[in-house]
Structures are given as structure tokens and as C-alpha cells.
Design a protein around this motif. Sequence first.
Motif, mmCIF file in Angstrom:
data_model
loop_
_atom_site.group_PDB
_atom_site.id
_atom_site.type_symbol
_atom_site.label_atom_id
_atom_site.label_comp_id
_atom_site.label_asym_id
_atom_site.label_seq_id
_atom_site.Cartn_x
_atom_site.Cartn_y
_atom_site.Cartn_z
ATOM 1 N N SER A 1 0.813 -1.216 0.000
ATOM 2 C CA SER A 1 0.000 0.000 0.000
ATOM 3 C C SER A 1 0.846 1.267 0.000
ATOM 4 C CB SER A 1 -0.913 0.020 1.222
ATOM 5 O OG SER A 1 -0.146 0.217 2.407
ATOM 6 N N TYR A 2 2.065 1.173 0.527
ATOM 7 C CA TYR A 2 2.968 2.309 0.711
ATOM 8 C C TYR A 2 2.432 3.332 1.706
ATOM 9 C CZ TYR A 2 5.230 0.368 -3.425
ATOM 10 O OH TYR A 2 5.848 -0.477 -4.317
ATOM 11 N N ASP A 3 1.446 2.946 2.505
ATOM 12 C CA ASP A 3 0.879 3.868 3.494
ATOM 13 C C ASP A 3 1.950 4.384 4.445
ATOM 14 O OD1 ASP A 3 -1.541 3.370 2.351
ATOM 15 O OD2 ASP A 3 -2.402 2.288 4.055
ATOM 16 N N TYR A 4 1.977 5.698 4.622
ATOM 17 C CA TYR A 4 2.780 6.404 5.621
ATOM 18 C C TYR A 4 4.280 6.381 5.337
ATOM 19 C CZ TYR A 4 -1.729 5.551 7.758
ATOM 20 O OH TYR A 4 -3.078 5.453 7.970
ATOM 21 N N VAL A 5 4.682 6.004 4.121
ATOM 22 C CA VAL A 5 6.091 6.132 3.752
ATOM 23 C C VAL A 5 6.298 7.486 3.074
ATOM 24 C CG1 VAL A 5 6.327 3.639 3.450
ATOM 25 C CG2 VAL A 5 5.865 5.082 1.453
ATOM 26 N N GLU B 1 -0.701 8.946 2.296
ATOM 27 C CA GLU B 1 -1.839 8.863 3.210
ATOM 28 C C GLU B 1 -2.667 7.629 2.860
ATOM 29 O OE1 GLU B 1 -5.684 11.682 3.626
ATOM 30 O OE2 GLU B 1 -3.806 12.595 4.288
ATOM 31 N N SER B 2 -3.188 6.942 3.840
ATOM 32 C CA SER B 2 -3.996 5.755 3.560
ATOM 33 C C SER B 2 -5.257 6.148 2.800
ATOM 34 C CB SER B 2 -4.379 5.038 4.852
ATOM 35 O OG SER B 2 -5.331 5.789 5.590
ATOM 36 N N ASN B 3 -5.766 5.226 1.984
ATOM 37 C CA ASN B 3 -6.998 5.497 1.256
ATOM 38 C C ASN B 3 -8.164 5.736 2.211
ATOM 39 O OD1 ASN B 3 -5.510 5.125 -1.041
ATOM 40 N ND2 ASN B 3 -6.878 3.613 -1.943
ATOM 41 N N GLU B 4 -8.146 5.042 3.337
ATOM 42 C CA GLU B 4 -9.206 5.228 4.324
ATOM 43 C C GLU B 4 -9.245 6.676 4.803
ATOM 44 O OE1 GLU B 4 -10.722 3.314 8.588
ATOM 45 O OE2 GLU B 4 -8.766 2.775 7.755
ATOM 46 N N SER C 1 -7.516 1.787 -6.700
ATOM 47 C CA SER C 1 -6.561 2.141 -7.755
ATOM 48 C C SER C 1 -6.029 3.556 -7.617
ATOM 49 C CB SER C 1 -7.220 1.957 -9.129
ATOM 50 O OG SER C 1 -8.415 2.712 -9.214
ATOM 51 N N ASN C 2 -6.345 4.226 -6.499
ATOM 52 C CA ASN C 2 -5.780 5.537 -6.180
ATOM 53 C C ASN C 2 -4.769 5.417 -5.051
ATOM 54 O OD1 ASN C 2 -9.038 6.756 -6.698
ATOM 55 N ND2 ASN C 2 -7.297 7.423 -7.932
ATOM 56 N N ILE C 3 -3.874 6.390 -4.977
ATOM 57 C CA ILE C 3 -2.957 6.530 -3.862
ATOM 58 C C ILE C 3 -2.897 8.028 -3.536
ATOM 59 C CG2 ILE C 3 -0.901 6.675 -5.342
ATOM 60 C CD1 ILE C 3 0.635 5.115 -3.167
ATOM 61 N N CYS C 4 -2.881 8.369 -2.259
ATOM 62 C CA CYS C 4 -2.988 9.769 -1.852
ATOM 63 C C CYS C 4 -1.731 10.233 -1.117
ATOM 64 C CB CYS C 4 -4.197 9.968 -0.938
ATOM 65 S SG CYS C 4 -5.785 9.588 -1.729
ATOM 66 N N PHE D 1 8.804 6.479 -4.673
ATOM 67 C CA PHE D 1 9.235 5.958 -3.373
ATOM 68 C C PHE D 1 10.679 5.505 -3.490
ATOM 69 C CE2 PHE D 1 9.579 1.905 -0.836
ATOM 70 C CZ PHE D 1 9.756 2.510 0.394
ATOM 71 N N GLU D 2 11.509 5.932 -2.540
ATOM 72 C CA GLU D 2 12.911 5.496 -2.526
ATOM 73 C C GLU D 2 12.992 4.149 -1.825
ATOM 74 O OE1 GLU D 2 17.285 6.851 -0.838
ATOM 75 O OE2 GLU D 2 15.619 8.282 -0.794
ATOM 76 N N ASP D 3 13.098 3.081 -2.599
ATOM 77 C CA ASP D 3 13.113 1.717 -2.072
ATOM 78 C C ASP D 3 14.547 1.347 -1.686
ATOM 79 O OD1 ASP D 3 13.114 -1.115 -1.742
ATOM 80 O OD2 ASP D 3 11.287 -1.244 -2.941
ATOM 81 N N ARG D 4 14.810 1.340 -0.399
ATOM 82 C CA ARG D 4 16.170 1.071 0.061
ATOM 83 C C ARG D 4 16.537 -0.400 -0.048
ATOM 84 N NH1 ARG D 4 16.766 5.237 5.247
ATOM 85 N NH2 ARG D 4 16.424 7.143 4.004
ATOM 86 N N THR D 5 15.529 -1.271 -0.124
ATOM 87 C CA THR D 5 15.803 -2.687 -0.340
ATOM 88 C C THR D 5 16.365 -2.914 -1.733
ATOM 89 O OG1 THR D 5 14.011 -3.312 1.160
ATOM 90 C CG2 THR D 5 14.816 -5.008 -0.353
ATOM 91 N N LEU D 6 15.766 -2.245 -2.716
ATOM 92 C CA LEU D 6 16.226 -2.352 -4.099
ATOM 93 C C LEU D 6 17.329 -1.345 -4.419
ATOM 94 C CD1 LEU D 6 12.731 -2.675 -5.854
ATOM 95 C CD2 LEU D 6 14.370 -4.516 -5.405
ATOM 96 N N ASN D 7 17.536 -0.380 -3.508
ATOM 97 C CA ASN D 7 18.520 0.685 -3.700
ATOM 98 C C ASN D 7 18.239 1.477 -4.972
ATOM 99 O OD1 ASN D 7 20.770 2.207 -2.906
ATOM 100 N ND2 ASN D 7 22.145 1.028 -4.226
ATOM 101 N N THR D 8 16.961 1.798 -5.173
ATOM 102 C CA THR D 8 16.573 2.578 -6.335
ATOM 103 C C THR D 8 15.229 3.246 -6.088
ATOM 104 O OG1 THR D 8 16.346 2.527 -8.754
ATOM 105 C CG2 THR D 8 15.303 0.738 -7.530
#
Length: 271
Positions: free
Chosen positions: A151-155, A184-187, A199-202, A222-229
Motif C-alpha cells: 500500500s505504501y501507506d505512511y512512507v 496517506e492511507s486510502n481510508e 486504484s488511487n494513492i494519496c 518511493f525510494e526503495d532502500r531494499t532495491l537501492n533505487t
Amino acid sequence: MQIRSVLVSLLIVIQGRSIASLDLGHAVDGRIAGGDLAVVNQFPYQVGLSIEEPNDLFSWCGASLISDRYLLTAAHCVEKAVAITYYLGGVQRLEPRQLIRTTNPEVNLHPGWNCETLENDIAVLRLPEDATFCDSIRPIRLPGISSSHLSYDYVPAIASGWGRINDESAVLSNTLRYVVRFVESNEDCRFSYSNIQQSNICMDTTSGKSTCHGDSGGPLVFEDRTLNTDVLIGITSYGKKSGCTKGYPSVFTRVTAYLDWIGEVSGVVYA
């Protein structure tokens, strides 16, 4: 990597009306305000679109380079495009590293696109020639199919573009800008917009930092530190027509909801 954010501007006419006049529960086009200035090579995936429509109408939107030939943008930006000029690799809006123009744009609108509700506000564009990769021009990675449940919520996430810098501004920014805010969460987002879909992200904008007019179609990253990209997680879609500095969330198209379709159209897929 330095966390960043941007501005992208849009003035697009739909059936004789500015999209900003559409009600959508008081929702309107995407935008960025209160951001910081980008530096050279900071957002190599950011593309500016100068869009020509019938009757000599013109608009400006953002897009994200996802390969040497394909870009993602918002469907509402390009649904009526008869010509597109692509600005790649620049920080100054009209000083790109590579300029590509086509009078026969290859526009793939999502088959479920609805211009009244802005559902499925996503399009894949095919460049008429290869993007020339360099430090200033690089594609952004898409989320992997295996991570499509996230969801990427709160990142923290980064939005960028050449949009207006505040509600009072009447012109686009000449310099690429960016903002860093939390997803922000969809809720929570439904407290501001009743039409929010899975299908939205806020993005939270309580500090007055937000996308603004002209940022539509641009990236949320989103800066994904696991993928380093960096990973593209959203496409700027809309916000409140009362203003982009009022603290209401900005709404994006959620990229993970469309990975299969993007792959079918462009061939760009990550495991």
C-alpha cells in the motif's frame, strides 16, 4: 539518495471546460506548491509534455520515462492529443537535454478510463524515437509484480513537476520543483474525497506542500532502500478545486494497480 519533490502544470480543456471546473466531489486536476528547486540530474525520469489538442488548444503535463521508448502519464492529459512535444532531461522547463516532437502521437489510454469520474486515469505513451540515455535521462523502475500488494501507506514519497508554485500563480514554474510528503492511507483520504478507489494513492499535504496546476501526469516516487533505487508508485491525477495549498490530500493513480496492463502495452515488467 536525496529525498525530493516537484511541480508540474496542467491546463487542459475537456468538452469546453477546464478540468478544474469538474466537480468530482470538489476534486480537480493535479498540482505542486511549496516545493524545492530540483538540481541537474536529480530527476532523470521526469519528462515534460507540451500537448496540442483540436482547435489550437494547448496544455502542459508531466510524465515518467519507464524505458527508452515508453512513458506513463495521466489519461486526462492526453486523451485529445493531436501532437505532443516531449521535453527530456531538463531542469529548466523549455531547455531539455533531448527534444522529441510528433504530430501522430501513439497514445494508449486505459480501456477503463472515465473522464467524468477520473477513474483509471493512466495512459502509456510511445516515443517516436529512442530516448538517449545519459546522466540526465534515465527510466524510473516500476514496482515488481511480487510487490503489487504493497500500500505504501505512511512512507515518504516524492512528487515533481513544473506546475504552479501556489494558488495565486497564473504561470507554470520555469524550473523543475519537488516535494517530499507522506503517503496517506486510502481510508483517511476518503474523508476528503468520497470517490477514492483502490486504484488511487494519496499524498498528505497538511504543510501546504502539494502538487498543483500543471503537475498532472507527473511522478510520485518511493525510494526503495531494499532495491537501492527509486520506484514509481503514483501518477498525479487530481486535488481539491478550492486550492492546492489548503491541506487537502493530492490524489494519484496507483501504479501497482496497473502493472499487468502496463506490461501488456509496453513490455516493461519487473518480477
